[in-house]
Design an enzyme around this catalytic site. Sequence first.
Site, PDB file in Angstrom:
ATOM      1  CB  CYS A 149      31.997  59.054  43.379  1.00  0.00           C
ATOM      2  SG  CYS A 149      30.675  59.985  44.179  1.00  0.00           S
ATOM      3  CB  CYS A 183      25.332  59.923  47.231  1.00  0.00           C
ATOM      4  SG  CYS A 183      25.329  58.224  46.587  1.00  0.00           S
ATOM      5  CB  VAL A 219      12.325  80.189  57.449  1.00  0.00           C
ATOM      6  CG1 VAL A 219      13.247  81.296  57.951  1.00  0.00           C
ATOM      7  CG2 VAL A 219      10.867  80.592  57.624  1.00  0.00           C
ATOM      8  CG  ASP A 276       3.192  68.771  46.097  1.00  0.00           C
ATOM      9  OD1 ASP A 276       2.700  68.398  45.039  1.00  0.00           O
ATOM     10  OD2 ASP A 276       4.409  68.970  46.257  1.00  0.00           O
ATOM     11  CG  LEU A 313      -2.212  77.430  61.466  1.00  0.00           C
ATOM     12  CD1 LEU A 313      -3.708  77.656  61.384  1.00  0.00           C
ATOM     13  CD2 LEU A 313      -1.653  77.044  60.086  1.00  0.00           C
ATOM     14  CG  PHE A 363      30.086  62.638  35.997  1.00  0.00           C
ATOM     15  CD1 PHE A 363      30.076  61.247  35.981  1.00  0.00           C
ATOM     16  CD2 PHE A 363      29.612  63.283  37.115  1.00  0.00           C
ATOM     17  CE1 PHE A 363      29.590  60.522  37.060  1.00  0.00           C
ATOM     18  CE2 PHE A 363      29.126  62.572  38.202  1.00  0.00           C
ATOM     19  CZ  PHE A 363      29.114  61.190  38.169  1.00  0.00           C
ATOM     20  CG  MET A 385      36.678  59.721  38.415  1.00  0.00           C
ATOM     21  SD  MET A 385      37.198  61.013  37.275  1.00  0.00           S
ATOM     22  CE  MET A 385      37.647  60.037  35.838  1.00  0.00           C
ATOM     23  CD  GLN A 396      31.935  53.584  35.996  1.00  0.00           C
ATOM     24  OE1 GLN A 396      32.282  54.444  35.186  1.00  0.00           O
ATOM     25  NE2 GLN A 396      31.553  53.896  37.215  1.00  0.00           N
ATOM     26  CD  GLU A 409      34.029  59.242  28.211  1.00  0.00           C
ATOM     27  OE1 GLU A 409      33.689  60.404  27.968  1.00  0.00           O
ATOM     28  OE2 GLU A 409      35.069  58.723  27.765  1.00  0.00           O
TER      29      GLU A 409
END
Length: 1345
Positions: free
Chosen positions: A117, A120, A284, A380, A424, A814, A1054, A1210, A1277
């Site tokens: 797609c 990203c 913040v 952590d 600090l 999707f 898509m 896919q 799919e």
Amino acid sequence: MTSLAECNQLLFYVNGRKILEKNADPEVMLLPYLREKLLLTGTKYGCGGGGCGACTVMVSTIHPITKKIIHYSANACLLPVCSLHGAAITTVEGIGSTTSRLHPVQERIAKAHGSQCGFCTPGMVMSMYSLLRNHPQPTMQQINEALGGNLCRCTGYRPIVDGCKTFCNKADCCQLKENGTCNVNGDTIKSNGVNGVNGLNEAQDSVSGDVCTGLFKEDNFLPLDPTQELIFPPELILMDNENQKELIFRGQRMTWFSPASLQELLNLKVQYPKAPLVVGNTAVGPEMKFRGIFHPVIIFPARIVELHLVTERDTGITFGAACSLTVLKDTLYNAVSRLPEEKTKLFRVLLQQLGTLGGAQIRNTASLGGNIISRSTTSDLNPVLAAGGCVLNLASKDGTKQVPLDESFFAASGSSFPKPQEILVSVHIPYSRKGDHVFAIRQAQRRENALPIVIAGMKVQIEENRDVIKTICIFYGGVGATTMCAKETSRRLVGKHWDEDMLSEACKLILEEIRLNPSAPGGMVEYKRALTVSFLFKFYLEVLRALSQLDPNNPDISALKRFDSTPSEHIQTYQNVPEEQPDCDPVGRPIMHRSGIKQATGEAIYTDDMPPVAGELYVRLVTSSRAHANIVSMDFSEALAQPGVVDIITADDFPGTSECTLDDGTVQILARGKVLCVGQVICAVLANTPDEAKKAAAKVNIVYENLEPVILTIEEAINNNSFYQPQRQLEVGNVEEAFQSADQVHEGEVYISGQEHFYMETQSIRAVPKGEDGEMDVYLATQDPTHTQSLLCAALNVPANRIACHVKRVGGAFGGKATKTGHLAAITAVAANKTKRAVRCVLERGDDMLITGGRHPYLGKYKVGFMNDGHVTAVDVSYFNNAGSSSDDSVLVVEIGLMNMDNAYKIPNLRCKGSACKTNLPSNTAFRGFGYPQAAFVTETWMSEISIKTGLPPEKVREINLHRGIGQTHLKQEIDARTLIMCWNECMEKSSYHNRRMAIEEFNKQNYWKKKGLAIIPMKFPIGSIVKFFGQAAALVHVYLDGTVLVSHGGVEMGQGVHTKIMQIASRELQIPISNVHVVETSTASVPNTMTSGGSLGTDVNGMAVKSACQKLLQRLEPIKEANPKGSWKDWVNEAFLQSISLSATGFFRGFGREMNWDKGEGNPAHYFVFGVACSEVEIDCLTGDHKNLRTDIVMDIGCSINPAVDIGQIEGAFVQGLGLFTIEELKFSPQGVLYTRGPAQYKIPAVCDIPEQFYVSLLTDVPNPHAIYSSKGVGEPALFLGSSIYFAIKDALTYARKERGMSELFTLNSPATPEKIRMACGDRFTNMIPKDAPGTYNPWAINV
């Protein structure tokens, strides 16, 4: 407050361009500044909280101590522009483009097929680019770390990693050149295919008529040349050398102070004691954005030299509080590499924690001091720093002091907690001493880039030459409001021998001291209790081993073993094109996604990337806060009085209908008088900017009157008989008689949770009125432009020929952008119609997740009869899905589930019923697989249980019941399952199933606390339709006089590559180069009456329509070609024009003509079936619930692939999405119906760390499919369900563990198999000792819906 005249100018650079901001607003983040002010839209909005990496940019700045130029990746959504004074920002546009020069990172990710797609992709590119600026030849570990903060929902990560891997030093990576070779009998021969932007011969080497491996070759990749990168602006170097002075930036509501000296900072803290200190804005920032906390003054201390000092002392290393976590990590790594191990025990465990803390972008910007001062329960580092005896160096106007990082600090009281005027300055991390044993451990929903569920930091000092405890410190995170100290436990353990008696007493003391309320926020209370003592046990063993008191033959030693690690290997296998196929014919070749390069450069335009027009308005939706209530009143006065607000849209503003008609009644697009779920849209605020709309929406005052009942769960719906109609049932054979004659009958039930789509691009719509005749252009990210068009026409009361819906591309869908987008588009269009102005609606991630629903949770109740040899003879199963507050597609999802509940098995006698439950939740909708994954999961659950009941291996039970040859499904439809058995046999062979099963059994015998599991799962997925008209498609093909071809069709791109395949089809049909073909946006103005893009049908139906149009054109050109056989394509086209022959043609495909008859309980809805088999191996940690995906082999029958690169992409992407569904992703709702999981911080999808280390995908060869274009099959799919092989491998491992512990091998493991469920299924002395809370005696934090 400071006057405007006192404000400074903000100066920074973006892509080499000087930016001088005279009125910098401290509330503005870099991401909207880039997109809205600088129009650099390559940087994407994905979540707004630093959790997805879509907005990654590179920051270059001068280190305040070393004065060296440093480069690091960062999340633009968290970077206040005011923090960038003196910095240089590089975005994806700044490193390369299609019009200038591609950067090798952009080229390699695209040509390795790492962009689907594409939403990203810019973030991935920039993460990798930032790594290469520091490490031109990175290791695989560095690559994985660099990509760890980036999420992808499409690819499954493998092709992204493979593209990035090409930058590795060849000695560090074993799988490089092999990615593009195909060997037969040791010979590597000729080229196969297309991969460049337009050209041929850039794919892998291969052999005609044989099997190919690898989807690209790197021989032609651009080399990485560090000398070609943008230089750091000399002006910024000169500016840094000047005398530093305090900077002040003032916005409308907030003032930003950036002191240049420690003294200035201390003065500011006296003047503004409540002002937070912000360095990386990773704490913040999200607080302000997501929790609505506002700070009128922000102090940015990152320019102060003292806060960056790193000093080695005799007792340890002191870190300035503003040091980033990356600096902390690098410094500790350096110390560990050169100092004696005895001194660096604390450093080592801190490095272990830093390896999984956040993504690289967060570690690069978050400060050590900020991490400590936040006192977050999920830190952590804090439990480890506290246990290690770290010291905080504080300063104020009154002087300095040193305080221990101890329990009084976390309790926010006592001498250790900083006063408002104190800051600090630094943190002293001591060297370990002789006799010290330091330990840290965490468990999260996902191994990396996920906040811990529980974390522990522990340190004990043992007396020399004895095993007696001298001192001990135990700190936990995740089990209270902040880090908790087991102070009383530690006190009572001093003087005890380090032995089993001590361990037993310690566990009891811990459980008494660290008490968790059963209603505690975050839930998972019993799991957290189990982790506190399980972690302690691991610590106990670690110290025993260090004291040389742990017998190597002790079965407990496996608790300390790390997960098995194997060299990463990814291999893709597919069939080569026929030897006689012309080189210019692109079908069957692994061609790069047609927009891959544009997506990698940030030039691909998505809906929200379109520049605004003059007067464009922005929508913010106001949603219900109640699950079931009457709306008593709505007061808009305060909202309308806010700056920039233009109007508020309600249901009364719809010129047409404000309802959407569904099969079971209607649903309100905007609520009118009543709300049926939390998240139902009530009204929409319109303002000049997104921020103004957001602030005004918060001021809308709605008064409710609660209604009963509030039905949230499937069980509550069943008890209240709350169902949508119709409820469906299928029955085949004589079920009762078959139960009577069965050797055994088994009953059970299993639940599978829902799933969020988490498409990377949130819902996005632009409505632009054209000013006359009610015409409107709507640009949006939808799978179904025609459905959206019809909704808009009804809402606006205009005919369809006035509304044009345009879809250029969709950043992931999707199923989640089919029906839901239409409702949002209707609201947007009504707003545009009322104001006569363009209106844009782009949902924030939290609102998107709240409003739009997802995959249906399912409950399956089953009764199965079978023979002792494993043959299934009878099944009676009832399915219930949680549909939510409207029926949407829920009944259809039930129907698809019932029609395919047999999965890959022949069941002679069955009865299945399905009901869609009507509840007060946001309505769930279509999602990849559409009911099949849930129904097939129930089937595979009872299949695995038959194995246990009969004592037969699970693969034998599955194999004996598979469809074979040509037969019938339970719908009385013919099925040809010959390739199913081929997939099964090939997967068994390729995976070395039997050898690995024996190896796993041996491993499990020798490892009490670690177990491996193996599962092989088949899949039969239907491609077709349940009504005759579904599957029709149309296309429009134009040929221009220069010989180029323009194609328009009804499919939506898509990420699934439909446009790429359409180009291949047009190229083959017209016998022209693929470079001559262009596919234009999908638009209702060019191709009307389209069907939704879904069901894996896109290429099947639209490809046939394009083929039809092309054949018409060729038929018209045939006489011209016969008259001039040596002419060129362009010659023939021009001659046709001169002869007045039309060079435009429409194509149409009628569909499959198939349907399901529910009255008869039979039909032929499947045009054909896609078959596949996956074998997966995992390893689990029985003490924590963690698991690792070791290996997956997938064999698929997808006919003759049109594009193996797209199809394998896919398959892998669907598999990893399925892996998420069945093992990681978990939606959490409150008992009041409020969705808790509203972003990547709370909801985890698979990351790069989750893909199997060894991942093999093979496509069956020589299996043409006669029912689809070019003998191919739909592929989008089907493979999702194969992700369940990971779940069943986990269950297999759990079965080994439970059997060894004397527990029943038959147990319910509801999906997803999260760490919590894995741990709690491994009963042992630690789970037995924890307090249990009886259901009904408390209000749970979350419920299973």
